[in-house]
Design a protein around this motif. Sequence first.
Motif, PDB file in Angstrom:
ATOM      1  N   UNK A  82       0.851  -1.183   0.000  1.00 26.00           N
ATOM      2  CA  UNK A  82       0.000   0.000   0.000  1.00 26.00           C
ATOM      3  C   UNK A  82       0.889   1.237   0.000  1.00 26.00           C
ATOM      4  N   UNK A  83       0.584   2.196  -0.849  1.00 24.80           N
ATOM      5  CA  UNK A  83       1.345   3.435  -0.892  1.00 24.80           C
ATOM      6  C   UNK A  83       2.223   3.500  -2.132  1.00 24.80           C
ATOM      7  N   UNK A  84       2.999   4.600  -2.243  1.00 27.20           N
ATOM      8  CA  UNK A  84       3.842   4.780  -3.432  1.00 27.20           C
ATOM      9  C   UNK A  84       5.002   3.791  -3.482  1.00 27.20           C
ATOM     10  N   UNK A  85       5.507   3.561  -4.684  1.00 25.85           N
ATOM     11  CA  UNK A  85       6.668   2.682  -4.867  1.00 25.85           C
ATOM     12  C   UNK A  85       7.871   3.299  -4.162  1.00 25.85           C
ATOM     13  N   UNK A  86       8.756   2.434  -3.673  1.00 19.39           N
ATOM     14  CA  UNK A  86       9.928   2.922  -2.948  1.00 19.39           C
ATOM     15  C   UNK A  86      11.080   3.192  -3.898  1.00 19.39           C
ATOM     16  N   UNK A  87      11.893   4.138  -3.513  1.00 20.04           N
ATOM     17  CA  UNK A  87      13.155   4.374  -4.207  1.00 20.04           C
ATOM     18  C   UNK A  87      14.178   3.393  -3.635  1.00 20.04           C
ATOM     19  N   UNK A  88      15.443   3.597  -3.875  1.00 21.95           N
ATOM     20  CA  UNK A  88      16.473   2.629  -3.475  1.00 21.95           C
ATOM     21  C   UNK A  88      16.517   2.381  -1.963  1.00 21.95           C
ATOM     22  N   UNK A  89      16.441   3.434  -1.142  1.00 23.51           N
ATOM     23  CA  UNK A  89      16.568   3.325   0.315  1.00 23.51           C
ATOM     24  C   UNK A  89      15.308   3.858   0.986  1.00 23.51           C
ATOM     25  N   UNK A 102      -0.037  -1.937  10.834  1.00 22.65           N
ATOM     26  CA  UNK A 102       0.775  -1.168   9.891  1.00 22.65           C
ATOM     27  C   UNK A 102      -0.065  -0.068   9.246  1.00 22.65           C
ATOM     28  N   UNK A 103      -1.313  -0.381   8.912  1.00 18.51           N
ATOM     29  CA  UNK A 103      -2.206   0.621   8.317  1.00 18.51           C
ATOM     30  C   UNK A 103      -2.495   1.752   9.297  1.00 18.51           C
ATOM     31  N   UNK A 104      -2.612   1.430  10.584  1.00 21.72           N
ATOM     32  CA  UNK A 104      -2.834   2.467  11.601  1.00 21.72           C
ATOM     33  C   UNK A 104      -1.669   3.442  11.663  1.00 21.72           C
ATOM     34  N   UNK A 105      -0.437   2.929  11.645  1.00 19.63           N
ATOM     35  CA  UNK A 105       0.744   3.809  11.655  1.00 19.63           C
ATOM     36  C   UNK A 105       0.832   4.588  10.346  1.00 19.63           C
ATOM     37  N   UNK A 106       0.471   3.957   9.234  1.00 20.70           N
ATOM     38  CA  UNK A 106       0.490   4.646   7.947  1.00 20.70           C
ATOM     39  C   UNK A 106      -0.468   5.846   7.976  1.00 20.70           C
ATOM     40  N   UNK A 107      -1.660   5.677   8.541  1.00 26.52           N
ATOM     41  CA  UNK A 107      -2.626   6.778   8.650  1.00 26.52           C
ATOM     42  C   UNK A 107      -2.105   7.896   9.542  1.00 26.52           C
ATOM     43  N   UNK A 108      -1.427   7.530  10.631  1.00 31.22           N
ATOM     44  CA  UNK A 108      -0.832   8.542  11.519  1.00 31.22           C
ATOM     45  C   UNK A 108       0.221   9.347  10.768  1.00 31.22           C
ATOM     46  N   UNK A 109       1.065   8.672  10.003  1.00 30.78           N
ATOM     47  CA  UNK A 109       2.101   9.370   9.221  1.00 30.78           C
ATOM     48  C   UNK A 109       1.477  10.273   8.161  1.00 30.78           C
ATOM     49  N   UNK A 113       1.746  14.602   7.440  1.00 27.43           N
ATOM     50  CA  UNK A 113       2.315  15.177   6.227  1.00 27.43           C
ATOM     51  C   UNK A 113       3.237  14.258   5.436  1.00 27.43           C
ATOM     52  N   UNK A 114       3.381  13.011   5.818  1.00 29.56           N
ATOM     53  CA  UNK A 114       4.223  12.072   5.085  1.00 29.56           C
ATOM     54  C   UNK A 114       3.404  11.336   4.031  1.00 29.56           C
ATOM     55  N   UNK A 115       4.078  10.703   3.074  1.00 31.20           N
ATOM     56  CA  UNK A 115       3.437   9.860   2.075  1.00 31.20           C
ATOM     57  C   UNK A 115       4.026   8.445   2.225  1.00 31.20           C
ATOM     58  N   UNK A 116       3.629   7.730   3.298  1.00 31.54           N
ATOM     59  CA  UNK A 116       4.264   6.456   3.635  1.00 31.54           C
ATOM     60  C   UNK A 116       3.762   5.293   2.785  1.00 31.54           C
ATOM     61  N   UNK A 117       4.555   4.230   2.800  1.00 32.17           N
ATOM     62  CA  UNK A 117       4.214   2.982   2.126  1.00 32.17           C
ATOM     63  C   UNK A 117       4.239   1.844   3.138  1.00 32.17           C
ATOM     64  N   UNK A 129       6.432  -0.350   7.781  1.00 33.89           N
ATOM     65  CA  UNK A 129       5.902   0.961   7.420  1.00 33.89           C
ATOM     66  C   UNK A 129       7.094   1.853   7.092  1.00 33.89           C
ATOM     67  N   UNK A 130       7.165   2.280   5.826  1.00 40.23           N
ATOM     68  CA  UNK A 130       8.274   3.087   5.329  1.00 40.23           C
ATOM     69  C   UNK A 130       7.784   4.530   5.215  1.00 40.23           C
ATOM     70  N   UNK A 131       8.310   5.416   6.040  1.00 41.91           N
ATOM     71  CA  UNK A 131       7.858   6.806   6.072  1.00 41.91           C
ATOM     72  C   UNK A 131       8.363   7.594   4.873  1.00 41.91           C
ATOM     73  N   UNK A 132       9.617   7.410   4.506  1.00 45.18           N
ATOM     74  CA  UNK A 132      10.223   8.141   3.394  1.00 45.18           C
ATOM     75  C   UNK A 132      11.144   7.211   2.625  1.00 45.18           C
ATOM     76  N   UNK A 133      11.407   7.562   1.362  1.00 44.13           N
ATOM     77  CA  UNK A 133      12.366   6.778   0.582  1.00 44.13           C
ATOM     78  C   UNK A 133      13.180   7.724  -0.292  1.00 44.13           C
TER      79      UNK A 133
END
Length: 160
Positions: A82-89, A102-109, A113-117, A129-133
């Motif tokens: 769920x969420x955008x594709x990740x970059x390398x890191x 995981x979905x609960x933490x994703x909604x919190x992020x 203002x984050x766009x987590x995956x 749960x990946x906050x940034x990439x």
Amino acid sequence: MKKYMWACTGLCFALTLASCGSSESAYKKAYDKAKAQEARNIEPQTDVPVVTPLETRPATQTTVVDNSDNVVVRSENFSVVNGPALKAFGVVVGSFSLKANAEGLQNTLKSNGYNPSIVYNAERNMYRVVATSFDTKSDAARSRDQLRSAYNGAWLIFKK
């Protein structure tokens, strides 16, 4: 009983006087030796090492080098759930065995203002749960350091 106590006291007194005499003669010998050296103008030998004082530097001379090569990155096989594709890191801020957590933490992020995956590691049966990439390791490490103020256990992930 009193005779025995007086005998012990007398013996202790005699031992004390005897030990004082031997200490006085040792002190007298050391004193005489020091006087003789002083008379010959010779420095007494000492076995005490000479210690050089530490050199202190102000904090303005400290140089900090950013070395992203030493940043630990965990390499895993995963797929984006769920969420955008990740970059390398990616910067992982949570790992859960239940997708709902995981979905609960994703909604919190998202609300922060984050766009987590959410990514799934089938080998470990874990939802990450990946906050940034980022494309570079150094950018991911900086983001991880910022996220650690809110998510103490944040870490870096790289897809195998």
